[in-house]
Scaffold this motif. Structure first.
Motif, PDB file in Angstrom:
ATOM      1  N   SER A 740     -15.659 -15.785 -28.849  1.00 51.62           N
ATOM      2  CA  SER A 740     -15.279 -16.574 -27.689  1.00 51.62           C
ATOM      3  C   SER A 740     -16.422 -16.568 -26.695  1.00 51.62           C
ATOM      4  CB  SER A 740     -13.999 -16.010 -27.063  1.00 51.62           C
ATOM      5  OG  SER A 740     -14.229 -14.706 -26.546  1.00 51.62           O
ATOM      6  N   LYS A 741     -16.167 -17.128 -25.519  1.00 52.96           N
ATOM      7  CA  LYS A 741     -17.216 -17.222 -24.527  1.00 52.96           C
ATOM      8  C   LYS A 741     -17.724 -15.843 -24.115  1.00 52.96           C
ATOM      9  CE  LYS A 741     -18.184 -18.961 -19.881  1.00 52.96           C
ATOM     10  NZ  LYS A 741     -17.633 -19.666 -18.685  1.00 52.96           N
ATOM     11  N   ASP A 742     -16.811 -14.890 -23.965  1.00 47.41           N
ATOM     12  CA  ASP A 742     -17.194 -13.580 -23.443  1.00 47.41           C
ATOM     13  C   ASP A 742     -17.162 -12.461 -24.479  1.00 47.41           C
ATOM     14  OD1 ASP A 742     -17.558 -14.543 -20.835  1.00 47.41           O
ATOM     15  OD2 ASP A 742     -15.418 -14.369 -20.400  1.00 47.41           O
ATOM     16  N   PHE A 743     -16.440 -12.670 -25.576  1.00 48.75           N
ATOM     17  CA  PHE A 743     -16.232 -11.560 -26.512  1.00 48.75           C
ATOM     18  C   PHE A 743     -16.574 -11.994 -27.945  1.00 48.75           C
ATOM     19  CE2 PHE A 743     -13.495  -9.059 -29.402  1.00 48.75           C
ATOM     20  CZ  PHE A 743     -13.958  -7.785 -29.085  1.00 48.75           C
ATOM     21  N   SER A 835     -19.364  -7.255 -28.516  1.00 49.60           N
ATOM     22  CA  SER A 835     -20.014  -7.554 -27.241  1.00 49.60           C
ATOM     23  C   SER A 835     -19.014  -8.213 -26.305  1.00 49.60           C
ATOM     24  CB  SER A 835     -21.228  -8.472 -27.446  1.00 49.60           C
ATOM     25  OG  SER A 835     -20.830  -9.728 -27.973  1.00 49.60           O
ATOM     26  N   TYR A 836     -19.004  -7.736 -25.082  1.00 53.53           N
ATOM     27  CA  TYR A 836     -18.132  -8.318 -24.060  1.00 53.53           C
ATOM     28  C   TYR A 836     -18.910  -8.384 -22.764  1.00 53.53           C
ATOM     29  CZ  TYR A 836     -14.367  -8.930 -20.697  1.00 53.53           C
ATOM     30  OH  TYR A 836     -13.580  -9.407 -19.675  1.00 53.53           O
ATOM     31  N   LYS A 837     -19.243  -9.626 -22.373  1.00 60.25           N
ATOM     32  CA  LYS A 837     -20.067  -9.841 -21.194  1.00 60.25           C
ATOM     33  C   LYS A 837     -21.322  -8.976 -21.307  1.00 60.25           C
ATOM     34  CE  LYS A 837     -16.303 -11.469 -18.279  1.00 60.25           C
ATOM     35  NZ  LYS A 837     -15.556 -11.349 -17.006  1.00 60.25           N
TER      36      LYS A 837
END
Length: 999
Positions: A740-743, A835-837
């Motif tokens: 997704s966009k952040d994760f 990865s998250y942000k």
């Protein structure tokens, strides 16, 4: 283990498919064509989709970001590449062995290492029980942009005689700098600390003390007992705190226990207290600047490491410079140079003799306190008191008698560490300069010169007061000495190549390279030592020799290989690729008539996704196949007799006997390989799969020496003989369960299985000895078996029952039996990355199934009464009837007394097969947590990028079968990395903090 691995893979794949399908419509990222560029043989850049063979690229960040810095980039490849078996020992600054697609030669072999298209030395140096590491450790990992592993013959055919064992291609970084064209600065700093994994160190029994039987030895005049301090075993009297005994320190005038009898109890501080927590400090700075047509990068790295054992330290400084500069719009130049300066002190001793770890694992007294030994060393080494009376500070736990304080078997471990330490200095420089001229739009000419030089100066000390041992050139038993080894290696490569690319039609083009190479290798080694001991204690110089030193042992050679090669790559409509290569080599180590030989390859790749137009659900599908031949030439001095000086007798020079007969008709060894495979990408690269099957046949093995009858005047002969076959499968699986966009969650799986067989050796010979182990076991290449057969004594069986000798009550042993094989069934790895942000998390599970190991430690240690198994209940106090039958088939009824005869489970009663263990393991090899600081936090500072990470390595051995040791920790590199566990250092769980700032 199999159920665990299979279940985990099924769960991962099924969950990934479900999540990927659910999110496919939400994924707004554009589908990318599979047109990534990778660096292949000779530094040639190719579209990955056009390759007709298996290769696997690892980015530099994936090598180093998720783990502690091992100081050897080879170790950090473990678990990351399908088909690449990495064996890392625990020797301080030691070797990591690399093996691609199984053992192809009877004498072993490692892949060729190439940096930016130029081969470099990766030899492993080990002698006199010291592992000096392999040369790949000289490479600064901060310089690495990527590593591409060329696994099969088709991938490595352009390296001809050097491509037999595969190739590892390292590409270095180019300078980038800031977007505005100004200089960029990157500073990185790391602190790492190791903690012993106690599962890799013995668990001692604490009920019995020193001795070979449960009786004390001599008595003092007051009637109290003296401990069996002249024994190096713990099969002695039972501990009793009310019993006072004169122990080793009762006879040390500087000990607080001097003249005193002390309670007979287990030591408070066992051998594990001998070790330090090893710490490493790594700092690096990179200056770089880049713009179109020119860029520059300079890196300096310093690594300071302390080892597990006292007085061990490594200091390494690495400098590198890379410059790319367009002299004119058509004339491009590249210069790269790296220099390593390394000083190492206190490398751990390997193998059996003089290795304190062998004592800790096999021959030790559980009543001996390590801290008392340390205090005894510190008190007695004082120059004011050190003398022959106290062995110059070597006051040890196994004195010969109450009246004689000389060591019976082992030095004080602190004396060994601080006085008998080794030291070495290494200088390494690798430099190349390259110029490319664009002759036409589609034709360019490249000239290149590369130079690789390494100098090693290693010193070995035997301090006055030491336990006499075999030492130096003569290998005589002496009590002191000094020896040094100087090794110089150089390799120079001259390359000239023409790159071409022509469009035959709008949709058909051909490209390739025509070129030549001249390679010169030089080697010089000199070994010299004192003889008869040192005149002045503490002066370590060849001139401080009591007797006239022998003439230095010298070895020198220069070899040259001249080569020409041509490649052609046909591209048909971006749907079908056909490649062919041909290389011819001329070697100086073979006679004319056999010294010119060629190696062809042909590969094909069919892009099925283009042909079938499946991009809506399967965005890439490739079928590939290839056939290739590679080889290996002979080592120097295999064609004629060569003589080695043995000194002077009565003024006349004498020479050693020639025991190996040369072979005038020697030919290069050759491997032929066929490979097929496929690569598939589903759901916009959410699922990727790469599969390969290969079969390799290696013939004309160069055997040196092939055993012969001594009646002909030689004990061995150089010969071409033998065939080894390898076949196997490799699987790479990539999954993106969530994106997704952040994760993002990525899963990378690799798995490979290789089947090896020694098909034949030589008429009349069915077994070739490769290595011999302490404990009567050998490593062999045996006809009809996989390479790595372990041969030793086994039980004698009658109707499936173990047979007992009626005269002794012990097992009848059957010598020279196949008792195991070091070849693993399969190897694999699973990496999860999240990865998250600004946050990142990753961990790598590294696995090996099978591969037998002989433990000399258990072979001796169970018999000497060290391990906890030897003191359970009344195990030592009762007679034991070994399970089995007598030769007449009746059940055994002969009792063994363990009170005086030591363990019924040790080497005195059991054959060597009882100490063969399955070398399987599952390890949490790497783990990391990172955080990239937000740009808003850095606003107003000169820092534009900042990251902090907590990293770990070898954090958890999830599963293993080898007791008290790491199944990976073998003796050293090369042939010493297979199947022998003896005196290994314990494994450490390493934790570190890394910070990186970019200015």
């Amino acid at each position: 283990m199999k159920k665990l691995t299979t279940g985990l893979l099924v769960l991962v794949v099924s969950s990934s498919l479900a999540v990927a399908n659910a999110q496919e419509k939400k994924d707004t990222l554009k589908t990318k064509e599979i047109e990534g560029v990778v660096v292949t043989a000779l530094g040639i850049k190719r579209e990955k989709k056009s390759l007709g063979y298996a290769s696997q690229e690892i980015k530099g960040g994936a090598l180093s970001d998720g783990t502690t810095n091992t100081g050897n980039i080879a170790a950090q490849l473990s678990g990351k590449v399908a088909g690449l078996n990495v064996t890392t020992n625990n020797n301080f600054g030691g070797s990591s062995n690399l093996l691609i697609r199984g053992m192809k030669t009877l004498g072993g072999g490692n892949p060729l290492i190439v940096i930016d298209g130029s081969p470099v030395n990766n030899s492993n140096t080990q002698e006199k029980n010291i592992d000096y590491g392999n040369a790949l450790s000289d490479i600064n990992q901060d310089d690495i942009e990527s590593i591409n592993v060329l696994k099969g013959a088709a991938a490595s055919a352009l390296y001809g005689e050097r491509g037999l064992n595969g190739v590892i291609v390292i590409t270095t970084k180019n300078g980038k700098g800031k977007d505005d064209g100004s200089w960029g600065v990157t500073f990185s700093s790391a602190i790492q600390v190791g903690f012993i994994d106690k599962s890799t160190f013995p668990e001692y029994q604490t009920r019995y003390g020193a001795g070979y039987s449960q009786k004390f030895g001599t008595q003092a005049s007051n009637g109290l007992n003296n401990a069996n301090f002249n024994a190096d075993a713990s099969w002695g009297p039972k501990f009793d705190p009310n019993l006072l005994v004169y122990q080793w320190d009762s006879f040390d005038p500087l000990s607080p226990n001097y003249g005193k009898a002390t309670p007979w109890v287990a030591a408070k501080n066992g051998p594990i207290k001998f070790f330090n927590n090893p710490a490493s400090y790594i700092n690096s700075v990179t200056l770089e600047k880049g713009q179109k047509g020119k860029n520059i990068s300079f890196t300096y790295e310093n690594m300071m490491s302390d080892g597990l054992i006292p007085n061990s330290h490594l200091n390494k400084n690495n400098f590198s410079l890379k410059v790319n500069y367009d002299l004119t719009p058509k004339l491009h130049s590249t210069f790269y140079s790296t220099m390593t300066l390394q000083d190492t002190r206190g490398r751990s001793i390997t193998g059996y003799s003089n290795n304190p770890m062998t004592g800790f694992r096999q021959w030790w007294q559980t009543n001996v306190d390590l801290k008392d030994l340390e205090q005894a060393y510190l008190a007695n080494i004082n120059p004011n008191v050190a003398s022959a009376a106290n062995n110059y500070g070597n006051v040890t736990w196994n004195r010969k008698s109450a009246a004689n304080g000389a060591a019976a078997y082992w030095n004080n471990p602190y004396f060994q560490a601080y006085q008998n330490y080794t030291s070495d200095r290494r200088f390494r420089n690798f430099t190349y300069a390259q110029v490319t001229y664009d002759l036409l739009d589609n034709v360019s000419v490249t000239g290149k010169v590369s130079y690789d030089r390494s100098n090693l100066m290693a010193e070995n000390r035997l301090a006055v007061g030491s336990l006499p041992q075999a030492f130096g050139q003569s290998n005589n038993t002496i009590g002191s000495g000094y020896a040094r080894r100087d090794i110089l290696r150089t390799e120079t490569n001259y390359d000239l190549m023409v790159n071409y690319k022509f469009d035959i039609t709008d949709n058909i083009n051909v490209s390739g390279v025509v070129g030549g190479n001249i390679r010169r290798n030089y080697f010089n080694s000199m070994y010299a030592s004192t003889e008869g001991g040192l005149i002045v204690p503490g002066i370590y110089a060849l001139s401080n020799s009591r007797k006239s030193p022998l003439a230095p042992d010298e070895n020198e050679y220069t070899t040259q290989t001249n080569s020409g090669y041509v490649t052609a790559s046909l591209d048909f409509y971006k749907k079908f690729y056909l490649d062919a290569t041909w290389r011819v080599d001329q070697s100086s180590t073979l006679y004319a008539g056999n010294n010119v030989y060629n190696y062809p390859s042909v590969t094909g790749a069919l892009i099925m996704s283009e042909i079938l137009n499946t991009k809506s659900w399967m965005n890439f599908w490739k079928l590939r196949a290839n056939y290739a031949e590679v080889g290996g030439t002979a080592d120097p001095y295999q064609l004629v007799n060569n003589y080695r000086a043995a000194g002077i007798l009565n003024g006349v020079g004498i020479y050693n006997s020639i025991l190996t007969e040369p072979f005038l008709n020697l030919k290069p060894q050759r491997a032929k390989e066929f490979e097929i495979g496929t690569e598939v990408h589903f759901l916009r690269d959410r699922i990727t799969l790469d599969f390969a099957y290969y079969k390799t046949k290696t013939i004309n093995q160069i055997l040196s020496p092939l055993p012969t009858s001594a009646a002909i005047g030689y004990t061995g002969k150089v010969f071409n003989a033998g065939r080894i076959d390898n076949s196997g499968v490799e699987v790479q699986l990539g999954l993106v369960p969530i994106k997704s966009k952040d994760f993002t969650w990525n899963i990378d799986v690799n798995w490979s299985k290789n089947k090896n067989q020694v098909v034949n050796l030589y008429p009349g010979i069915t077994n070739l000895l490769v290595n011999s182990f302490q404990g009567g076991v050998s490593l062999n290449a045996r006809e009809g078996e996989a390479w790595g057969t372990l041969v030793g004594s086994d039980y004698t069986y009658l109707n499936g029952q173990k047979v007992i000798d009626p005269n002794t009550g012990k097992y009848l042993q059957n010598p020279n039996q196949v008792i195991g094989n070091t070849t693993p069934d399969w190897i694999g790895g699973i990496r999860n990355s999240f990865s998250y942000k600004g946050f990142s998390l990753s961990f790598l599970i590294d696995m090996r199934k099978g591969g037998d190991v002989f433990s000399t430690d258990m072979y001796y240690g169970l018999s000497s009464g060290l391990y906890k198994e030897t003191a359970i209940g009344d195990y030592r106090d009762k007679d034991v009837v070994l399970p089995g039958v007598l030769p007449n088939g009746t059940p055994n009824n002969i009792a063994l007394s363990q009170f005086d005869n030591s363990s019924s489970s040790g080497y005195k009663t059991q054959p060597s097969s009882a100490f063969i263990y399955d070398g399987s393991f599952i390890k949490l090899r790497e783990a990391s947590i990172g955080y990239m600081l937000p740009k808003s936090l850095l606003a107003g500072t000169k820092i534009y990028d900042a990251k902090i990470s907590i990293v770990g390595r070898n954090l958890w051995i999830i599963h293993k079968n080898l007791p008290y040791a790491d199944p990976e920790a073998m003796v050293g590199g090369g042939l010493n990395s297979y199947g022998w566990s003896i005196g290994a250092m314990p494994t450490t769980r390493d934790l570190g903090i890394n910070v990186t700032f970019k200015f």
